[in-house]
Design a protein around this motif. Sequence first.
Motif, short mmCIF file in Angstrom:
data_model
loop_
_atom_site.label_atom_id
_atom_site.label_comp_id
_atom_site.label_asym_id
_atom_site.label_seq_id
_atom_site.Cartn_x
_atom_site.Cartn_y
_atom_site.Cartn_z
N ARG A 146 0.84 -1.20 0.00
CA ARG A 146 0.00 0.00 0.00
C ARG A 146 0.87 1.24 0.00
NH1 ARG A 146 -2.35 3.04 4.11
NH2 ARG A 146 -4.30 4.07 3.53
N GLN A 152 -2.20 0.47 -4.66
CA GLN A 152 -2.21 -0.62 -3.70
C GLN A 152 -2.46 -1.92 -4.46
OE1 GLN A 152 -5.05 -0.10 -0.60
NE2 GLN A 152 -4.50 -1.98 0.46
N GLU A 170 -2.33 -3.13 5.87
CA GLU A 170 -1.31 -2.17 6.25
C GLU A 170 -0.13 -2.96 6.80
OE1 GLU A 170 -0.18 1.34 6.01
OE2 GLU A 170 -2.13 1.77 6.85
#
Length: 824
Positions: free
Chosen positions: A258, A274, A504
């Motif tokens: 990302r 992403q 993440e």
Amino acid sequence: MGGRGKSRTQRKHFRQSRENEWKRSKPDPSSQDPDSTTDNPNSTWTPFATQNSTFDEYYKEQGIVPPEEWDAFVAVLRTPLPASFRINACSQFSADLRSQLEKDFVQTLQAEVVEGDEAEAIKPLPWYPENLAWHSNFSRMQLRKNQALERFHEFLKLENEIGNITRQEAVSMVPPLFLNVQPNHFVLDMCAAPGSKTFQLLEIIHQSTKTSSLPDGMVIANDLDVQRCNLLIHQTKRMCTANLIVTNHEAQNFPGCRLVRNHELLELEQHIGQLLFDCILCDVPCSGDGTLRKAPDLWRKWNTGMGNGLHSLQVLIAMRGLSLLKVGGRMVYSTCSMNPIENEAVVAEVLRRCEGSVELVDVSNERPQLLRRPGLKRWKVRDKGLWLASYKDVPMHRRSAVLPSMFPSGKKYEDLVDSNHKAVMENDIDKGVCVSSEDGNRAAENPVTYKFIEEVSDLPLEHCMRIVPHDQNTGAFFIAVLQKVSPLPEKRKNGIDKQHGEPENQDIEDSKELQVDSLENTREEALEAVNVINNRHNTEDLEASPSGACLEGDSEEVHKPLETESIVKMTPGKRKLQIQGKWRGVDPVFFFRDEVTINSIKDFYGIDQRFPFNGHLVTRNKDRGHVKRIYYVSKSVKDVLELNFSVGQQLKIASLGLKMFERQTSREGSSAPCAFRISSEGLPLILPYITKRILCASPGDFKHLLQYKTIKFADFVDAGFGKKAENLTPGYCVVVLSKGRREASEFIQVDESTIAIGCWKGRASLTVMVTAMDCRELLERLLVRFDTGKGSSVRENMPSSNAFDEIQGPNVIDDSAATGGDDS
């Protein structure tokens, strides 16, 4: 067009763990009866036992099939699995292969069916499109041992090695069909090795694309184990695709790549911000009891702890897949296990965690000819000899190992006490019995003696599908189709970003901690599962591997999920791997931007300007002067590489792209005007754009080139062809099979049916730069396509199978360089 490349994957790894075959190895003499003789030619040893009382008790109680079907179910499980295979839809000869099966083998093999057996010898699988997948009535053992089946067996081995077919278990072909993959889709295969499903996904995205162009989509194939990544690369190299990346990561921690939101590159419309996917295949590590027909040694090893020990990991992998899936995308969760703890329980837990953002798709009307059973809505957990109907039944000392998510409701202890208390009160009130809150307290204090209501899932698990062996004479499989309808909940669950609902980097660390906690709680069961899985390497039918190594049944469905990530070791005598990238033991990836070399290649072969070069060439060596191989990548792969560089190379890339150019290493080759030749794998893609160094040969001369590998210019039947070849400057050239008696060599029309091979123009002769196996396969295809039964047929003077390895001339250049990731 042309031959296919081979790779130098270490074969020794593929010969390990060969225990899972129906034929046992000869027993150890020390374990025999002292009165017996080890050299007795009449001595025999027993085959694998196909009885396991624990297995019978477990699946009878789970109701995996109705009681009246149990005998038929286990009877089929105890027989060897019939061989099955799939024709590569993108192969230049797919129509020829299908025709040969329909018009030749269907009739000739029928005589070998056991008398009284009405089953067809071979037949297309009715649920697979376009008659591209076939089921035989013969086991692998029969194919190897029955001399009457030798021609069919040789056909399967040859075409599998070339890449025209893939030997694969029938039920293993099912999951990709429910992904609805389109040519423009980004697809992730999370646990991909050994690669049969990956190959199938690549076929789908390439199928509607012309040979001379590339689809807009791509496939990332991932596997945890380095050695199995080698096998995965080995399998997919037969596809010759520029739309593939092979990565080496834990599936539950696969990088999201990302990019920071305020990054300038995000302003570019074409840049990927992403790494998200339209389709994800989540074929997770499992206990593998659906492969008992292929891996009969599992009968003695099977126990309930195998499935219990893998449950947590399977949930983590599935959740990670959903976090990487685009909204509107599909993910298929699948196992080759029949165990509801690994199947329905995992799907139910995933649906609960996603809180409505993911739906279980009803695909009961899709592929109606595929016989399947609906998923279960009730099941029990078996632990240490106890049957547990609810988490409330779990003894206190086992509550860290047996998790709430394993049960149909997925409820924790406290929730079950409240719900059971309410149900008991309602039931007693209906009967006119006075109840109090003490009933709930009594349940909490003594859950073993207090009767709880049997759990039934309130989720639509009947939309899952379970394939059982006796329905269509296959192995067993479980499949669930999930669709993401909205972003995942705004809280962290196994690698989900709290703010954006997407992966993440920090969340990966949280996922690792969660994985350690959950797996530590089930350490005993998990280790037991791993021991079994590590000994099993035998569920995928790869009898004739692309390298010639004997891979009879390397596993597709079973991996090594709990091992620490292994690192490739440097072997004495071999070149050292580059340790200059982010990932130790893996060669880094570089865009190849040497304009001098690129222009020399373009000029030498007259490559049309329409062929996109800029940004599409990559290498695994930073030193331009010592680059041996140049790979070509599609635009989609190029975009992913650029993103990967932007985020600090989070992807550990084991292989990528299509080997397009190779440096000339021979003494004669060093004198050629161009330092690079075109690779066999890359020839079909670039051939329509080549305007120089291309010759058109008559069928007779083309056949002789394939047969004898090296021919002097004066010895060609067509003297004009020999003269044109002699007049070329030294180096690589392309020879195309003429479609008629005469074809103008100044302008050769190339289309999807064009057959071409790479050759080397030397001082006195023309030498084929195609492997002996590829030459043999091309001759076979020409025979089937052009043989008229007359004396001029291709079969005349065609060497036998063994002779092909002996004909190769002294100056033959074998175009069989290594796979990606080993350049120097």
